[in-house]
Scaffold this motif. Structure first.
Motif, PDB file in Angstrom:
ATOM      1  N   ASP A   1       0.812  -1.214   0.000  1.00 20.03           N
ATOM      2  CA  ASP A   1       0.000   0.000   0.000  1.00 20.03           C
ATOM      3  C   ASP A   1       0.845   1.263   0.000  1.00 20.03           C
ATOM      4  OD1 ASP A   1       0.868  -0.732   2.551  1.00 20.03           O
ATOM      5  OD2 ASP A   1      -0.753   0.343   3.554  1.00 20.03           O
ATOM      6  N   GLU A   2       2.137   1.164   0.312  1.00 20.71           N
ATOM      7  CA  GLU A   2       3.014   2.331   0.339  1.00 20.71           C
ATOM      8  C   GLU A   2       4.058   2.332  -0.770  1.00 20.71           C
ATOM      9  OE1 GLU A   2       4.667   3.400   4.071  1.00 20.71           O
ATOM     10  OE2 GLU A   2       2.889   2.826   5.215  1.00 20.71           O
ATOM     11  N   HIS A   3       4.282   1.173  -1.393  1.00 26.35           N
ATOM     12  CA  HIS A   3       5.376   1.086  -2.366  1.00 26.35           C
ATOM     13  C   HIS A   3       4.974   0.277  -3.602  1.00 26.35           C
ATOM     14  CE1 HIS A   3       8.031   2.742   0.705  1.00 26.35           C
ATOM     15  NE2 HIS A   3       7.569   1.834   1.544  1.00 26.35           N
ATOM     16  N   GLN A   4       3.765   0.491  -4.101  1.00 31.91           N
ATOM     17  CA  GLN A   4       3.290  -0.344  -5.199  1.00 31.91           C
ATOM     18  C   GLN A   4       4.091  -0.135  -6.481  1.00 31.91           C
ATOM     19  OE1 GLN A   4      -0.519   0.378  -6.955  1.00 31.91           O
ATOM     20  NE2 GLN A   4      -0.551   2.528  -6.379  1.00 31.91           N
ATOM     21  N   TRP A   5       4.647   1.052  -6.693  1.00 36.73           N
ATOM     22  CA  TRP A   5       5.377   1.307  -7.936  1.00 36.73           C
ATOM     23  C   TRP A   5       6.672   0.515  -7.977  1.00 36.73           C
ATOM     24  CZ3 TRP A   5       2.171   3.260 -11.145  1.00 36.73           C
ATOM     25  CH2 TRP A   5       1.164   4.134 -10.707  1.00 36.73           C
ATOM     26  N   LEU A   6       7.397   0.516  -6.887  1.00 37.56           N
ATOM     27  CA  LEU A   6       8.647  -0.243  -6.841  1.00 37.56           C
ATOM     28  C   LEU A   6       8.366  -1.742  -6.855  1.00 37.56           C
ATOM     29  CD1 LEU A   6      11.620   0.381  -6.822  1.00 37.56           C
ATOM     30  CD2 LEU A   6      11.583   0.376  -4.328  1.00 37.56           C
ATOM     31  N   LYS A   7       7.302  -2.157  -6.191  1.00 42.95           N
ATOM     32  CA  LYS A   7       6.947  -3.576  -6.166  1.00 42.95           C
ATOM     33  C   LYS A   7       6.418  -4.057  -7.524  1.00 42.95           C
ATOM     34  CE  LYS A   7       5.021  -5.472  -2.556  1.00 42.95           C
ATOM     35  NZ  LYS A   7       6.090  -6.353  -2.064  1.00 42.95           N
ATOM     36  N   ALA A   8       6.071  -3.111  -8.399  1.00 38.90           N
ATOM     37  CA  ALA A   8       5.580  -3.491  -9.730  1.00 38.90           C
ATOM     38  C   ALA A   8       6.706  -3.987 -10.642  1.00 38.90           C
ATOM     39  CB  ALA A   8       4.874  -2.309 -10.387  1.00 38.90           C
TER      40      ALA A   8
ATOM     41  N   THR B   1      -4.573  -9.098  -8.064  1.00 38.62           N
ATOM     42  CA  THR B   1      -4.985  -7.987  -7.206  1.00 38.62           C
ATOM     43  C   THR B   1      -4.028  -6.812  -7.339  1.00 38.62           C
ATOM     44  OG1 THR B   1      -5.998  -9.501  -5.611  1.00 38.62           O
ATOM     45  CG2 THR B   1      -5.461  -7.287  -4.832  1.00 38.62           C
ATOM     46  N   THR B   2      -2.732  -7.095  -7.349  1.00 44.80           N
ATOM     47  CA  THR B   2      -1.729  -6.047  -7.479  1.00 44.80           C
ATOM     48  C   THR B   2      -1.816  -5.384  -8.849  1.00 44.80           C
ATOM     49  OG1 THR B   2      -0.259  -7.237  -5.965  1.00 44.80           O
ATOM     50  CG2 THR B   2       0.732  -5.541  -7.352  1.00 44.80           C
ATOM     51  N   ALA B   3      -2.036  -6.182  -9.881  1.00 44.38           N
ATOM     52  CA  ALA B   3      -2.153  -5.630 -11.232  1.00 44.38           C
ATOM     53  C   ALA B   3      -3.343  -4.681 -11.340  1.00 44.38           C
ATOM     54  CB  ALA B   3      -2.285  -6.766 -12.247  1.00 44.38           C
ATOM     55  N   LYS B   4      -4.479  -5.066 -10.765  1.00 37.83           N
ATOM     56  CA  LYS B   4      -5.663  -4.206 -10.779  1.00 37.83           C
ATOM     57  C   LYS B   4      -5.382  -2.895 -10.052  1.00 37.83           C
ATOM     58  CE  LYS B   4      -9.296  -7.763 -11.022  1.00 37.83           C
ATOM     59  NZ  LYS B   4     -10.411  -8.401 -10.290  1.00 37.83           N
ATOM     60  N   SER B   5      -4.717  -2.997  -8.910  1.00 38.92           N
ATOM     61  CA  SER B   5      -4.401  -1.801  -8.129  1.00 38.92           C
ATOM     62  C   SER B   5      -3.468  -0.881  -8.905  1.00 38.92           C
ATOM     63  CB  SER B   5      -3.765  -2.205  -6.800  1.00 38.92           C
ATOM     64  OG  SER B   5      -3.367  -1.074  -6.062  1.00 38.92           O
ATOM     65  N   LEU B   6      -2.512  -1.463  -9.621  1.00 38.04           N
ATOM     66  CA  LEU B   6      -1.554  -0.674 -10.395  1.00 38.04           C
ATOM     67  C   LEU B   6      -2.267   0.100 -11.499  1.00 38.04           C
ATOM     68  CD1 LEU B   6       1.559  -0.236 -10.595  1.00 38.04           C
ATOM     69  CD2 LEU B   6       1.542  -1.941 -12.411  1.00 38.04           C
TER      70      LEU B   6
ATOM     71  N   SER C   1      -4.337   2.915  -9.950  1.00 33.17           N
ATOM     72  CA  SER C   1      -3.494   4.022  -9.478  1.00 33.17           C
ATOM     73  C   SER C   1      -2.970   4.845 -10.644  1.00 33.17           C
ATOM     74  CB  SER C   1      -2.321   3.478  -8.660  1.00 33.17           C
ATOM     75  OG  SER C   1      -2.779   2.845  -7.486  1.00 33.17           O
ATOM     76  N   ALA C   2      -2.635   4.190 -11.742  1.00 33.77           N
ATOM     77  CA  ALA C   2      -2.149   4.913 -12.921  1.00 33.77           C
ATOM     78  C   ALA C   2      -3.242   5.809 -13.497  1.00 33.77           C
ATOM     79  CB  ALA C   2      -1.655   3.927 -13.969  1.00 33.77           C
TER      80      ALA C   2
ATOM     81  N   LEU D   1       4.062   0.613 -15.909  1.00 34.03           N
ATOM     82  CA  LEU D   1       2.958  -0.262 -16.313  1.00 34.03           C
ATOM     83  C   LEU D   1       3.330  -1.106 -17.527  1.00 34.03           C
ATOM     84  CD1 LEU D   1       0.045  -1.077 -15.713  1.00 34.03           C
ATOM     85  CD2 LEU D   1      -0.711   0.794 -17.188  1.00 34.03           C
ATOM     86  N   HIS D   2       4.030  -0.508 -18.469  1.00 35.33           N
ATOM     87  CA  HIS D   2       4.423  -1.264 -19.660  1.00 35.33           C
ATOM     88  C   HIS D   2       5.386  -2.396 -19.324  1.00 35.33           C
ATOM     89  CE1 HIS D   2       3.192   2.070 -22.692  1.00 35.33           C
ATOM     90  NE2 HIS D   2       2.226   1.223 -22.459  1.00 35.33           N
TER      91      HIS D   2
END
Length: 295
Positions: free
Chosen positions: A163-170, A178-183, A186-187, A203-204
């Motif tokens: 919930d605090e670092h989704q961009w780096l975890k992507a 679930t993470t993909a949907k959240s990403l 957020s984008a 995202l790409h």
């Protein structure tokens, strides 16, 4: 796999870090290409400069001083003892190549080492050499001790809080639905152009490295619509370029290939790599020229 065929992780990593720190982006400057000698040393370092007396909100930036050097390793690369010493060497060269004597003070430098998976070899080396390893925040280890030349943090992105670092975890090949949907969600809500461009880069990469998950998302109407909207600027630009190159608008296949090439180039793929993979040379040329014009 040859070196040029490997996924280019560093540009999306730089984009992810900018998104992580976007709450303080007016207080920071980013330098992702730096020559450390009269003869250029090839490296994938990111240097983030921080204004004095500014407190960084994101956990990753709590350690920051004025000059903060990041070394990122992709999931396929090791982060071991020698990689740590290479980063130390880069930090020393960065200080030594300042324009004026001692213009960059050693007390103003920090080092951040980032990798998705745990690096037991390096952590054990720190501990065996009288260094103190403390997990200051989930996934963020501070390294201290007499043998540590600069304040150092080791970031294990798989252990970071989503919930605090989704961009780096992507930056992973192990993304779940679930993470993909959240990403994607957020984008979509980002409003500033630089943030949207950075999210586009992350995202790409995520879509390329987690193709099965994103293909599954496309089967969900609202997610498919969101992905189409996020891709629309690229698709519009690709179609326009396709028409300029004499590719008939009705030839969807040509426009689709151009859109794909644009996406791959933005994600860090090299022109020669795409040509070697069999993409149409005219389309690769058009896509490369298009990105040059809009960059």
């Amino acid at each position: 796999m040859s070196e040029y065929e490997k996924t280019q992780w560093h540009p999306p990593f730089c984009a992810a870090i900018k998104l992580e720190l976007k709450a303080n982006k007016k207080d920071l400057s980013f330098d992702s290409e730096r020559t450390l000698n009269t003869k250029p040393i090839q490296m994938d370092l990111l240097v983030i400069k921080k204004q004095k007396d500014v407190k960084i909100k994101n956990e990753i930036g709590r350690i920051f001083l004025q000059h903060n050097i990041f070394e990122y390793k992709s999931p396929e690369d090791e982060l071991g003892i020698d990689e740590y010493f290479k980063t130390l060497a880069y930090a020393c060269l960065y200080k030594a190549n300042a324009e004026n004597e001692d213009a960059i003070r050693s007390s103003e430098i920090t080092i951040s080492l980032i990798r998705e998976g745990m690096t037991r070899t390096l952590i054990n080396w720190f501990k065996n050499n009288s260094c103190i390893v403390t997990e200051e925040y989930p996934g963020i280890f501070y390294i201290s001790g007499e043998k540590v030349l600069f304040p150092t943090q080791l970031i294990i992105s798989s252990r970071l809080k989503i919930d605090e670092h989704q961009w780096l975890k992507a930056l992973t090949r192990k993304m779940d639905e679930t993470t993909a949907k959240s990403l994607v969600s957020s984008a979509r809500v980002l409003t500033e152009k630089d943030d949207r461009d950075n999210a586009d880069s992350v995202l790409h990469l995520a879509m390329i490295e987690n193709e099965a998950i994103f293909n599954k998302l496309k089967e969900v109407p609202e997610m498919n619509e969101a992905l189409i909207k996020l891709m629309k600027p690229e698709l519009d630009a690709a179609k326009a370029s396709a028409r300029q190159e004499g590719i008939a608008e009705g030839k969807a296949e040509g426009a689709t290939e151009l859109a794909t090439v644009v996406k791959l180039l933005k994600s860090g793929s090299m022109v020669q790599t795409l040509l070697d993979k069999g993409y149409n040379p005219d389309i690769v040329k058009s896509a490369n020229e298009l990105l040059t014009e809009i960059s």
